[in-house]
Design a protein around this motif. Structure first.
Motif, PDB file in Angstrom:
ATOM      1  N   ARG A 178       0.752  -1.386  -0.004  1.00  0.00           N
ATOM      2  CA  ARG A 178      -0.198  -0.008   0.024  1.00  0.00           C
ATOM      3  C   ARG A 178       0.916   1.335   0.083  1.00  0.00           C
ATOM      4  NH1 ARG A 178      -2.907  -2.780   4.015  1.00  0.00           N
ATOM      5  NH2 ARG A 178      -2.179  -1.430   5.519  1.00  0.00           N
ATOM      6  N   TRP A 179       1.897   1.161   0.828  1.00  0.00           N
ATOM      7  CA  TRP A 179       2.790   2.462   0.808  1.00  0.00           C
ATOM      8  C   TRP A 179       3.555   2.627  -0.506  1.00  0.00           C
ATOM      9  CZ3 TRP A 179       3.220   6.811   3.887  1.00  0.00           C
ATOM     10  CH2 TRP A 179       2.435   6.650   4.905  1.00  0.00           C
ATOM     11  N   ASP A 180       3.912   1.389  -1.205  1.00  0.00           N
ATOM     12  CA  ASP A 180       4.774   1.456  -2.343  1.00  0.00           C
ATOM     13  C   ASP A 180       3.837   2.224  -3.271  1.00  0.00           C
ATOM     14  OD1 ASP A 180       6.727   0.435  -1.001  1.00  0.00           O
ATOM     15  OD2 ASP A 180       6.749  -1.562  -2.038  1.00  0.00           O
ATOM     16  N   LYS A 181       2.414   1.891  -3.315  1.00  0.00           N
ATOM     17  CA  LYS A 181       1.610   2.211  -4.355  1.00  0.00           C
ATOM     18  C   LYS A 181       1.544   3.547  -4.208  1.00  0.00           C
ATOM     19  CE  LYS A 181      -3.141   1.221  -6.336  1.00  0.00           C
ATOM     20  NZ  LYS A 181      -3.633   2.675  -6.140  1.00  0.00           N
ATOM     21  N   TYR A 182       1.372   4.214  -2.916  1.00  0.00           N
ATOM     22  CA  TYR A 182       0.922   5.678  -2.614  1.00  0.00           C
ATOM     23  C   TYR A 182       2.301   6.385  -2.949  1.00  0.00           C
ATOM     24  CZ  TYR A 182       1.306   9.783   0.209  1.00  0.00           C
ATOM     25  OH  TYR A 182       1.445  11.023   0.660  1.00  0.00           O
ATOM     26  N   GLU A 183       3.445   5.917  -2.808  1.00  0.00           N
ATOM     27  CA  GLU A 183       4.553   6.788  -3.173  1.00  0.00           C
ATOM     28  C   GLU A 183       5.033   6.771  -4.590  1.00  0.00           C
ATOM     29  OE1 GLU A 183       7.774   4.873  -0.803  1.00  0.00           O
ATOM     30  OE2 GLU A 183       7.130   5.819   1.144  1.00  0.00           O
ATOM     31  N   LYS A 184       4.164   5.722  -5.337  1.00  0.00           N
ATOM     32  CA  LYS A 184       4.643   5.698  -6.785  1.00  0.00           C
ATOM     33  C   LYS A 184       3.282   6.740  -7.441  1.00  0.00           C
ATOM     34  CE  LYS A 184       5.013   2.593 -10.870  1.00  0.00           C
ATOM     35  NZ  LYS A 184       4.741   1.280 -11.186  1.00  0.00           N
ATOM     36  N   GLU A 185       2.097   6.644  -6.939  1.00  0.00           N
ATOM     37  CA  GLU A 185       1.099   6.849  -7.399  1.00  0.00           C
ATOM     38  C   GLU A 185       0.274   8.236  -6.936  1.00  0.00           C
ATOM     39  OE1 GLU A 185      -1.840   3.879  -8.333  1.00  0.00           O
ATOM     40  OE2 GLU A 185      -0.255   2.542  -9.197  1.00  0.00           O
ATOM     41  N   GLY A 186       0.506   8.497  -5.802  1.00  0.00           N
ATOM     42  CA  GLY A 186       0.121   9.481  -4.819  1.00  0.00           C
ATOM     43  C   GLY A 186      -1.416   9.040  -4.222  1.00  0.00           C
ATOM     44  N   GLY A 187      -2.040  10.081  -4.011  1.00  0.00           N
ATOM     45  CA  GLY A 187      -3.495   9.941  -3.552  1.00  0.00           C
ATOM     46  C   GLY A 187      -3.499   9.927  -1.961  1.00  0.00           C
ATOM     47  N   GLU A 188      -4.575   9.531  -1.360  1.00  0.00           N
ATOM     48  CA  GLU A 188      -4.598   9.462   0.111  1.00  0.00           C
ATOM     49  C   GLU A 188      -3.734   8.322   0.688  1.00  0.00           C
ATOM     50  OE1 GLU A 188      -6.421  10.805   3.549  1.00  0.00           O
ATOM     51  OE2 GLU A 188      -6.718  11.411   1.560  1.00  0.00           O
ATOM     52  N   PRO A 189      -2.802   8.854   1.608  1.00  0.00           N
ATOM     53  CA  PRO A 189      -1.829   7.907   2.269  1.00  0.00           C
ATOM     54  C   PRO A 189      -2.278   7.034   2.991  1.00  0.00           C
ATOM     55  CG  PRO A 189      -1.751  10.006   3.303  1.00  0.00           C
ATOM     56  CD  PRO A 189      -2.843  10.325   2.261  1.00  0.00           C
ATOM     57  N   PRO A 190      -1.834   5.771   3.169  1.00  0.00           N
ATOM     58  CA  PRO A 190      -2.272   4.530   3.918  1.00  0.00           C
ATOM     59  C   PRO A 190      -2.151   5.144   5.334  1.00  0.00           C
ATOM     60  CG  PRO A 190      -0.827   3.902   2.240  1.00  0.00           C
ATOM     61  CD  PRO A 190      -0.514   5.238   2.401  1.00  0.00           C
ATOM     62  N   THR A 191      -2.862   4.537   6.213  1.00  0.00           N
ATOM     63  CA  THR A 191      -2.936   4.575   7.741  1.00  0.00           C
ATOM     64  C   THR A 191      -1.421   4.227   8.392  1.00  0.00           C
ATOM     65  OG1 THR A 191      -4.930   4.404   8.004  1.00  0.00           O
ATOM     66  CG2 THR A 191      -4.034   4.348   9.857  1.00  0.00           C
ATOM     67  N   ARG A 192      -0.851   5.105   9.018  1.00  0.00           N
ATOM     68  CA  ARG A 192       0.536   4.833   9.550  1.00  0.00           C
ATOM     69  C   ARG A 192       0.325   3.591  10.585  1.00  0.00           C
ATOM     70  NH1 ARG A 192       4.895   8.458  11.047  1.00  0.00           N
ATOM     71  NH2 ARG A 192       6.651   6.855  11.583  1.00  0.00           N
ATOM     72  N   ASP A 193       1.310   2.537  10.777  1.00  0.00           N
ATOM     73  CA  ASP A 193       1.480   1.984  11.735  1.00  0.00           C
ATOM     74  C   ASP A 193       2.915   1.790  12.239  1.00  0.00           C
ATOM     75  OD1 ASP A 193       2.070  -0.862  12.893  1.00  0.00           O
ATOM     76  OD2 ASP A 193      -0.335  -1.373  12.488  1.00  0.00           O
ATOM     77  N   ILE A 194       3.266   2.158  13.588  1.00  0.00           N
ATOM     78  CA  ILE A 194       4.627   2.185  13.940  1.00  0.00           C
ATOM     79  C   ILE A 194       5.485   0.961  14.003  1.00  0.00           C
ATOM     80  CG2 ILE A 194       6.142   2.974  15.767  1.00  0.00           C
ATOM     81  CD1 ILE A 194       4.609   5.241  14.438  1.00  0.00           C
ATOM     82  N   GLY A 195       4.784  -0.142  14.318  1.00  0.00           N
ATOM     83  CA  GLY A 195       5.145  -1.336  14.057  1.00  0.00           C
ATOM     84  C   GLY A 195       5.489  -2.005  12.640  1.00  0.00           C
ATOM     85  N   MET A 196       4.578  -1.727  11.778  1.00  0.00           N
ATOM     86  CA  MET A 196       4.634  -2.056  10.477  1.00  0.00           C
ATOM     87  C   MET A 196       5.677  -1.189   9.759  1.00  0.00           C
ATOM     88  SD  MET A 196       2.737  -4.853   9.459  1.00  0.00           S
ATOM     89  CE  MET A 196       2.465  -5.751  10.757  1.00  0.00           C
ATOM     90  N   ASP A 197       5.954   0.084  10.105  1.00  0.00           N
ATOM     91  CA  ASP A 197       6.875   0.726   9.527  1.00  0.00           C
ATOM     92  C   ASP A 197       8.307   0.032   9.779  1.00  0.00           C
ATOM     93  OD1 ASP A 197       5.278   2.899   8.943  1.00  0.00           O
ATOM     94  OD2 ASP A 197       6.031   4.348  10.818  1.00  0.00           O
ATOM     95  N   THR A 198       8.468  -0.764  11.194  1.00  0.00           N
ATOM     96  CA  THR A 198       9.683  -1.377  11.327  1.00  0.00           C
ATOM     97  C   THR A 198       9.780  -2.570  10.281  1.00  0.00           C
ATOM     98  OG1 THR A 198      10.054  -0.727  13.538  1.00  0.00           O
ATOM     99  CG2 THR A 198      11.099  -2.708  12.739  1.00  0.00           C
ATOM    100  N   LEU A 199       8.909  -3.088  10.220  1.00  0.00           N
ATOM    101  CA  LEU A 199       8.583  -4.309   9.177  1.00  0.00           C
ATOM    102  C   LEU A 199       8.935  -3.988   7.911  1.00  0.00           C
ATOM    103  CD1 LEU A 199       6.172  -6.608  11.058  1.00  0.00           C
ATOM    104  CD2 LEU A 199       8.580  -6.256  11.774  1.00  0.00           C
TER     105      LEU A 199
END
Length: 480
Positions: free
Chosen positions: A257-278
């Motif tokens: 989801r984050w890769d798609k957002y960074e490539k295509e823009g739009g509404e950012p996914p909900t941030r998850d601190i633990g998933m940021d690390t993974l």
């Protein structure tokens, strides 16, 4: 003895100590000459949130003086040895080493006759600062044992810089760099942090500049015992793997989801601190440091890593690693082991004292580690034991080659081998002068430099730090 060095890990005293040195590797107190603005966090845009560090290093090297150590035996940390050599430190770096080197005017010259120089020791597995002295429950901050998955916690947020264990590791063990890890009750224990062993008021003031973060993971008895006892998954080894795989599946989707957002823009996914690390692990920016004992479990974890597209940088403890040295080598995965700890739980019973030597003989990346506030003070002796065991088993390993287990290989496992871990021109001048053969139980550090600054000197009472939590020792100047 100056009060600043006797009480160097209490708040005001750190300021005193730094002022006496003329510099401080911390967060704003008495620094050396300006060398650029303090590190700044990246812009707080939604993209790349997983890799942005909101707690950046403010580490600044102490001021040092050009120093030549001459007529000394040198182990360079990568397997090389120089007899009656010279090594020059200046501007925080290794400048040159060999039989003779050019010496700048005004350099401090130290005669190292009958002494040894090595890179500073690197402990890849420590809990100093997270389980500090005094060892009371109020200071026990190393394990968020409330869920099998706590990838959201960061070890640096529990580091107490005044832990006297840091001073002991420096003075008694010659340890100049160490990785602080969360504990092993959890499958995903959280982020580790790499520190320089310097005096600072804050964890940020100790953070090794530019070192990658690690992710502490654990397999085996610990997580299944802790959470099975609470009547929840995992309670078995297959439960461990099931929770791991489900968590990595969620992490892969989060990354997508984050890769798609960074490539295509739009509404950012909900941030998850633990998933940021993974997500950081899946992109290769965060290194997996995995507590694991049994060979079969290490093999399963490496297969799981292939399934989800990440790599295990190192298995820690790894008492059965000798059984799978070829697999570790093939996967580019290191093993951090003890010399002879065994039998304290079932998964540690098949340990052998030749483990480290056998791994090295198989061509795997292997190293010693402590996992202990006392053991970190004698890692050189632990390697001496492992080296002797290997030689008794018929393996030919030189002392200079064995020193890789203490410095260069740990630096590789932490992603900092380009900066430290061996005595090569241009690297950080993290250096120990030993008063004799460093593999002897009768030897100890005489002087320790971090970034070319002399932070410990056994012959100078002003550079023999003593903590608030220790009584003076005979000969220290504090006991008559």
């Amino acid at each position: 003895m100056g009060e600043g060095f006797r009480r160097v890990r209490s708040g005001v005293a750190v300021v005193t100590a730094c002022a006496m040195l003329g510099a401080c590797a911390t967060d704003g107190v008495a620094r050396p000459k300006a060398d650029g603005a303090p590190a700044k966090a990246a812009a707080t845009t939604p993209g790349k949130a997983y890799s942005r560090d909101p707690f950046p290093s403010t580490y600044r090297p102490y001021a040092g003086v050009p120093t030549l150590i001459t007529n000394v035996t040198i182990y360079d940390g990568e397997g090389g040895k120089i007899e009656r050599g010279q090594i020059l430190l200046a501007d925080g770096k290794i400048v040159a080493l060999g039989q003779t080197v050019d010496v700048p005017a005004g350099a401090l010259v130290i005669d190292g006759a009958k002494k040894y120089v090595t890179p500073g020791i690197i402990d890849v597995h420590s809990h100093l600062g997270n389980y500090p002295s005094p060892g009371v429950q109020a200071n026990s901050d190393g394990n968020e044992a409330t869920s099998p998955v706590t990838a959201d916690v960061w070890a640096e947020h529990s580091v107490w810089p005044q832990d006297p264990g840091f001073s002991r590791a420096l003075a008694n063990g010659g340890v100049t760099t160490l990785q602080i890890l969360p504990g092993s009750a959890n499958l995903f224990g959280g982020r580790s942090v790499v520190l320089k062993n310097v005096y600072a008021r804050t964890a940020q003031g100790m953070k090794f500049p530019g070192a990658p973060y690690g992710l502490k993971m654990a397999c085996g008895e610990n997580p299944k015992r802790v959470y099975g006892a609470k009547g929840r998954q995992p309670s078995t080894r297959m439960g461990n793997v099931a929770v791991n795989r489900q968590t990595w599946a969620r992490a892969a989707e989060y990354k997508r989801r984050w890769d798609k957002y960074e490539k295509e823009g739009g509404e950012p996914p909900t941030r998850d601190i633990g998933m940021d690390t993974l997500r950081g692990v899946l992109t290769g920016e965060i290194l997996v440091q995995n507590h694991c004992y049994r060979a079969d479990e290490m093999a399963i974890v490496m297969d799981m890593a292939k399934e989800f597209g990440y790599k295990v940088t190192a298995f820690h403890h790894a008492v059965e690693a000798y059984k799978i040295g070829d697999l570790l080598k093939a996967n580019g995965t290191c093993a951090a082991v003890w010399a002879d700890w065994w039998g304290f739980k079932m998964e540690s019973y098949d340990a052998i004292s030749e483990n480290l030597a056998l791994l090295d003989n198989a061509g795997a990346c292997a190293m010693i580690h402590s996992d202990d506030a006392n053991g970190i003070q004698r890692l050189n002796q632990e390697v001496a034991k492992a080296l002797a065991a290997g030689r008794r088993a018929g393996m030919t390993i030189s002392d200079a080659q064995a020193w890789r287990w203490l410095t260069y290989n740990p630096a590789q496992a932490l992603g900092i081998a380009d900066k430290t871990g061996s005595l090569k021109p241009g690297k950080m001048a993290d250096v120990v002068l030993w008063n004799n053969d460093p593999f002897s139980v009768y030897s100890r550090p005489e002087k320790v430099w971090v970034d070319g600054a002399l932070l410990y000197d056994a012959n100078n009472p002003r550079l023999r730090p003593v903590s608030d939590f220790e009584l003076g020792q005979p000969g220290s100047g504090d006991v008559k």
